[in-house]
Design a protein around this motif. Structure first.
Motif, PDB file in Angstrom:
ATOM      1  N   LYS A 198       0.833  -1.208   0.000  1.00 35.95           N
ATOM      2  CA  LYS A 198       0.000   0.000   0.000  1.00 35.95           C
ATOM      3  C   LYS A 198       0.869   1.259   0.000  1.00 35.95           C
ATOM      4  O   LYS A 198       0.626   2.190  -0.758  1.00 35.95           O
ATOM      5  CB  LYS A 198      -0.927   0.003   1.209  1.00 35.95           C
ATOM      6  N   TRP A 199       1.895   1.301   0.860  1.00 35.52           N
ATOM      7  CA  TRP A 199       2.758   2.476   0.916  1.00 35.52           C
ATOM      8  C   TRP A 199       3.577   2.632  -0.346  1.00 35.52           C
ATOM      9  O   TRP A 199       3.795   3.742  -0.821  1.00 35.52           O
ATOM     10  CB  TRP A 199       3.664   2.439   2.148  1.00 35.52           C
ATOM     11  N   ARG A 200       4.020   1.513  -0.922  1.00 34.83           N
ATOM     12  CA  ARG A 200       4.776   1.598  -2.170  1.00 34.83           C
ATOM     13  C   ARG A 200       3.882   2.170  -3.273  1.00 34.83           C
ATOM     14  O   ARG A 200       4.300   3.014  -4.059  1.00 34.83           O
ATOM     15  CB  ARG A 200       5.321   0.230  -2.563  1.00 34.83           C
ATOM     16  N   GLY A 201       2.621   1.747  -3.300  1.00 36.42           N
ATOM     17  CA  GLY A 201       1.673   2.285  -4.277  1.00 36.42           C
ATOM     18  C   GLY A 201       1.440   3.768  -4.073  1.00 36.42           C
ATOM     19  O   GLY A 201       1.408   4.550  -5.028  1.00 36.42           O
ATOM     20  N   PHE A 202       1.277   4.182  -2.811  1.00 35.50           N
ATOM     21  CA  PHE A 202       1.096   5.599  -2.502  1.00 35.50           C
ATOM     22  C   PHE A 202       2.331   6.391  -2.914  1.00 35.50           C
ATOM     23  O   PHE A 202       2.237   7.420  -3.575  1.00 35.50           O
ATOM     24  CB  PHE A 202       0.837   5.776  -1.005  1.00 35.50           C
ATOM     25  N   TYR A 203       3.490   5.889  -2.539  1.00 41.16           N
ATOM     26  CA  TYR A 203       4.753   6.556  -2.850  1.00 41.16           C
ATOM     27  C   TYR A 203       4.894   6.723  -4.358  1.00 41.16           C
ATOM     28  O   TYR A 203       5.252   7.788  -4.845  1.00 41.16           O
ATOM     29  CB  TYR A 203       5.903   5.716  -2.281  1.00 41.16           C
ATOM     30  N   ASN A 204       4.611   5.665  -5.103  1.00 42.35           N
ATOM     31  CA  ASN A 204       4.782   5.702  -6.556  1.00 42.35           C
ATOM     32  C   ASN A 204       3.703   6.504  -7.265  1.00 42.35           C
ATOM     33  O   ASN A 204       3.868   6.860  -8.430  1.00 42.35           O
ATOM     34  CB  ASN A 204       4.848   4.279  -7.117  1.00 42.35           C
ATOM     35  N   SER A 205       2.598   6.805  -6.576  1.00 44.20           N
ATOM     36  CA  SER A 205       1.517   7.556  -7.207  1.00 44.20           C
ATOM     37  C   SER A 205       1.768   9.062  -7.203  1.00 44.20           C
ATOM     38  O   SER A 205       1.096   9.801  -7.922  1.00 44.20           O
ATOM     39  CB  SER A 205       0.186   7.264  -6.504  1.00 44.20           C
ATOM     40  N   LEU A 206       2.723   9.519  -6.407  1.00 49.75           N
ATOM     41  CA  LEU A 206       2.985  10.952  -6.283  1.00 49.75           C
ATOM     42  C   LEU A 206       4.142  11.390  -7.173  1.00 49.75           C
ATOM     43  O   LEU A 206       5.079  10.637  -7.406  1.00 49.75           O
ATOM     44  CB  LEU A 206       3.339  11.293  -4.833  1.00 49.75           C
ATOM     45  N   THR A 207       4.061  12.635  -7.622  1.00 44.70           N
ATOM     46  CA  THR A 207       5.194  13.218  -8.329  1.00 44.70           C
ATOM     47  C   THR A 207       6.267  13.532  -7.284  1.00 44.70           C
ATOM     48  O   THR A 207       5.970  13.609  -6.083  1.00 44.70           O
ATOM     49  CB  THR A 207       4.806  14.534  -9.039  1.00 44.70           C
ATOM     50  N   PRO A 208       7.516  13.714  -7.698  1.00 41.75           N
ATOM     51  CA  PRO A 208       8.554  14.069  -6.715  1.00 41.75           C
ATOM     52  C   PRO A 208       8.205  15.314  -5.902  1.00 41.75           C
ATOM     53  O   PRO A 208       8.458  15.364  -4.700  1.00 41.75           O
ATOM     54  CB  PRO A 208       9.788  14.293  -7.581  1.00 41.75           C
ATOM     55  N   THR A 209       7.574  16.296  -6.518  1.00 43.97           N
ATOM     56  CA  THR A 209       7.203  17.514  -5.805  1.00 43.97           C
ATOM     57  C   THR A 209       6.124  17.221  -4.766  1.00 43.97           C
ATOM     58  O   THR A 209       6.206  17.678  -3.624  1.00 43.97           O
ATOM     59  CB  THR A 209       6.697  18.588  -6.788  1.00 43.97           C
ATOM     60  N   GLU A 210       5.103  16.441  -5.147  1.00 38.04           N
ATOM     61  CA  GLU A 210       4.045  16.080  -4.208  1.00 38.04           C
ATOM     62  C   GLU A 210       4.591  15.255  -3.054  1.00 38.04           C
ATOM     63  O   GLU A 210       4.210  15.453  -1.900  1.00 38.04           O
ATOM     64  CB  GLU A 210       2.943  15.292  -4.919  1.00 38.04           C
ATOM     65  N   LEU A 211       5.488  14.339  -3.367  1.00 37.45           N
ATOM     66  CA  LEU A 211       6.071  13.503  -2.331  1.00 37.45           C
ATOM     67  C   LEU A 211       6.875  14.347  -1.348  1.00 37.45           C
ATOM     68  O   LEU A 211       6.777  14.173  -0.132  1.00 37.45           O
ATOM     69  CB  LEU A 211       6.962  12.436  -2.962  1.00 37.45           C
ATOM     70  N   GLN A 212       7.645  15.299  -1.852  1.00 35.20           N
ATOM     71  CA  GLN A 212       8.424  16.173  -0.971  1.00 35.20           C
ATOM     72  C   GLN A 212       7.500  16.999  -0.089  1.00 35.20           C
ATOM     73  O   GLN A 212       7.768  17.194   1.099  1.00 35.20           O
ATOM     74  CB  GLN A 212       9.342  17.080  -1.789  1.00 35.20           C
ATOM     75  N   GLN A 213       6.371  17.464  -0.636  1.00 34.80           N
ATOM     76  CA  GLN A 213       5.409  18.232   0.158  1.00 34.80           C
ATOM     77  C   GLN A 213       4.810  17.374   1.269  1.00 34.80           C
ATOM     78  O   GLN A 213       4.691  17.825   2.415  1.00 34.80           O
ATOM     79  CB  GLN A 213       4.306  18.795  -0.732  1.00 34.80           C
ATOM     80  N   GLU A 214       4.423  16.146   0.935  1.00 36.69           N
ATOM     81  CA  GLU A 214       3.893  15.234   1.947  1.00 36.69           C
ATOM     82  C   GLU A 214       4.931  14.978   3.031  1.00 36.69           C
ATOM     83  O   GLU A 214       4.621  14.981   4.225  1.00 36.69           O
ATOM     84  CB  GLU A 214       3.483  13.901   1.314  1.00 36.69           C
ATOM     85  N   TRP A 215       6.164  14.731   2.614  1.00 35.00           N
ATOM     86  CA  TRP A 215       7.259  14.471   3.548  1.00 35.00           C
ATOM     87  C   TRP A 215       7.455  15.665   4.478  1.00 35.00           C
ATOM     88  O   TRP A 215       7.563  15.520   5.683  1.00 35.00           O
ATOM     89  CB  TRP A 215       8.517  14.176   2.738  1.00 35.00           C
ATOM     90  N   ASP A 216       7.516  16.875   3.889  1.00 35.85           N
ATOM     91  CA  ASP A 216       7.742  18.088   4.669  1.00 35.85           C
ATOM     92  C   ASP A 216       6.612  18.312   5.690  1.00 35.85           C
ATOM     93  O   ASP A 216       6.863  18.678   6.831  1.00 35.85           O
ATOM     94  CB  ASP A 216       7.867  19.312   3.760  1.00 35.85           C
ATOM     95  N   GLU A 217       5.364  18.076   5.265  1.00 35.76           N
ATOM     96  CA  GLU A 217       4.227  18.241   6.169  1.00 35.76           C
ATOM     97  C   GLU A 217       4.325  17.264   7.340  1.00 35.76           C
ATOM     98  O   GLU A 217       4.038  17.623   8.472  1.00 35.76           O
ATOM     99  CB  GLU A 217       2.917  18.041   5.435  1.00 35.76           C
ATOM    100  N   HIS A 218       4.722  16.038   7.050  1.00 39.07           N
ATOM    101  CA  HIS A 218       4.804  15.028   8.111  1.00 39.07           C
ATOM    102  C   HIS A 218       5.914  15.326   9.101  1.00 39.07           C
ATOM    103  O   HIS A 218       5.752  15.139  10.304  1.00 39.07           O
ATOM    104  CB  HIS A 218       5.006  13.635   7.509  1.00 39.07           C
ATOM    105  N   TRP A 219       7.046  15.773   8.617  1.00 35.87           N
ATOM    106  CA  TRP A 219       8.216  15.951   9.485  1.00 35.87           C
ATOM    107  C   TRP A 219       8.372  17.363  10.043  1.00 35.87           C
ATOM    108  O   TRP A 219       9.310  17.637  10.775  1.00 35.87           O
ATOM    109  CB  TRP A 219       9.486  15.540   8.755  1.00 35.87           C
TER     110      TRP A 219
END
Length: 55
Positions: free
Chosen positions: A33-54
Motif C-alpha cells: 500500500k505504501w509503495r503504491g502511494f509513494y509511486n503515485s505521487l510526483t517528486p514535488t508532491e512527495l516532498q510536500q507530503e514528507w515536509d508536512e509530516h516531518w
C-alpha cells in the motif's frame, strides 16, 4: 530520489518506504500500500507530503 527530514537526515526511496511501513504496519499488505502511494505521487508532491509530516 532522496528525502531530507527536518533534522537534516537524508533518506533514500527505500528507506522512506521502510520508515512509513514501520510506523503504520497494521496488516500484511502495508508495504504494498505504501509503495503504491509513494509511486503515485510526483517528486514535488512527495516532498510536500514528507515536509508536512516531518515539520
Amino acid at each position: 530520489m532522496e528525502l531530507k527530514s527536518s533534522s537534516g537526515r537524508v533518506f533514500s526511496e527505500q528507506q522512506a518506504i521502510d520508515l512509513l511501513v514501520s510506523l503504520v504496519a497494521s496488516d500484511a499488505n502495508s508495504e504494498k500500500k505504501w509503495r503504491g502511494f509513494y509511486n503515485s505521487l510526483t517528486p514535488t508532491e512527495l516532498q510536500q507530503e514528507w515536509d508536512e509530516h516531518w515539520s
